[in-house]
Design an enzyme around this catalytic site. Sequence first.
Site, PDB file in Angstrom:
ATOM      1  N   LYS A   5      39.923  36.648  39.661  1.00 32.39           N
ATOM      2  CA  LYS A   5      39.575  37.690  40.626  1.00 32.39           C
ATOM      3  C   LYS A   5      40.824  38.113  41.384  1.00 32.39           C
ATOM      4  CE  LYS A   5      34.790  36.688  40.189  1.00 32.39           C
ATOM      5  NZ  LYS A   5      33.735  35.689  40.335  1.00 32.39           N
ATOM      6  N   HIS A  39      35.560  34.085  45.303  1.00 33.90           N
ATOM      7  CA  HIS A  39      35.949  35.320  45.992  1.00 33.90           C
ATOM      8  C   HIS A  39      36.766  35.052  47.246  1.00 33.90           C
ATOM      9  CE1 HIS A  39      33.511  37.990  43.476  1.00 33.90           C
ATOM     10  NE2 HIS A  39      32.666  36.963  43.419  1.00 33.90           N
ATOM     11  N   SER A  78      29.105  36.429  46.558  1.00 33.31           N
ATOM     12  CA  SER A  78      29.633  37.453  45.654  1.00 33.31           C
ATOM     13  C   SER A  78      28.906  38.788  45.732  1.00 33.31           C
ATOM     14  CB  SER A  78      29.601  36.933  44.219  1.00 33.31           C
ATOM     15  OG  SER A  78      28.280  36.642  43.818  1.00 33.31           O
TER      16      SER A  78
END
Length: 396
Positions: free
Chosen positions: A244, A213, A185
Amino acid sequence: MNIDNELLHELRELKDSHLLRVLKRVDSAQSSRIIIEGKEYINLCSNDYLGLADHPSLKEAVIESVKKYGTGAGASRLVSGNMELHETLEGATAQFKGTEDALLFNSGYMANTGIIQALASEGDAIFSDELNHASIIDGCRLSKAKVFIYRHKDAGHLRSLIMQTTEKGNRAYRRRIAVTESVFSMDGDIVPLNDIVKVIEEFEGILIVDDAHATGVLGRSGRGSFEHFGVNNSSHIQMGTYGKALGSFGAYAAGTSLLKNYLINKARTFIYTTALPPSVMAASIAALRILQNDEELLEVLWVTTRLFRDGLSALGYNTMQSETPIIPIYVGDTEKALRFSQRLFDEGIYAAPIRPPTVPEGGCRIRTTVTAAHSLEDIERSIEVFKNVGRELGLI
Ligand SMILES: *Cc1c(COP(=O)(O)O)cnc(C)c1O
């Protein structure tokens, strides 16, 4: 000292070492441009990689879900909170990930702490990458298992640590569990997943991969790190989030049906919390649908990523080992990173400085992220500002 003085003293210490954290308020929807205190900024620190957080289809789906199901789930899933949309989203997620089943968690933080605490306890060994996210670290702590930290992405080091736990004379561990992020990240690099998988399979261990991610980012159709690397052993656990790239909120653990049943019974962050509300699931379901129908979104994300990263490198910035839309710009010193971020902000760019303990001491950086929502103009303007500010501060 009374308690107020003690707290004040600690905050002052943080401020003096340039480590005090403060909130900035965004007065617009999350998008490539945001409004802060009446001024528009190019947003270079959101994880909304596909630009779905303000997407009309997600908003429409949320409104419809509220009309039909109301606003709150009212209780834990194990009490009366298990609704149609939870099961629909779990089905859609399992199909998306190509796994037997999936279980929802209220956030990625709760998924990691819950999964690790459920699977590991005293007498087990956890092997954790040195740059793993705080939620993984906290899950390890909660588990009471023995934690071995291996060097970043280093499958060889992982193997030698596991070997040590199997040698004669060493106490026998019941389970061996490796846990890693797939896209890191704060660094934006990618784990060599095949190497890690090989090691864990050699020792018949358990592998947990954090795709926070990577979901909606990695792989030809955005299904994550397993698609990216062609891993199809479904006994491994894939954790990922909807907050996300998918523009919603919440998280999942994808794997076997057995794993799901086990977590329902053992993961305390699943059991002892009110279920996700219908609106959140409706947004996640709509996001998965968009991702599976719009192939261009991912392409745009990667074109934008390369454009921005190449632009920064050409200016002479150190973008570390970044291979993804997370593009850190190495600075090192804390105060310098703060000043850099502040000057970018003055010039209309919002890019947050990342300081310890999020990154190691001396490893401060500006962490930038690009999304499919950024226009060519956003990227060109950003590079221009990075050029001017970087020269002004003597960084390039
Ligand atoms: C953001 C993040 C999480 C936490 O997910 P939330 O849904 O935001 O709680 C977990 N792991 C990694 C690697 C992350 O970056």
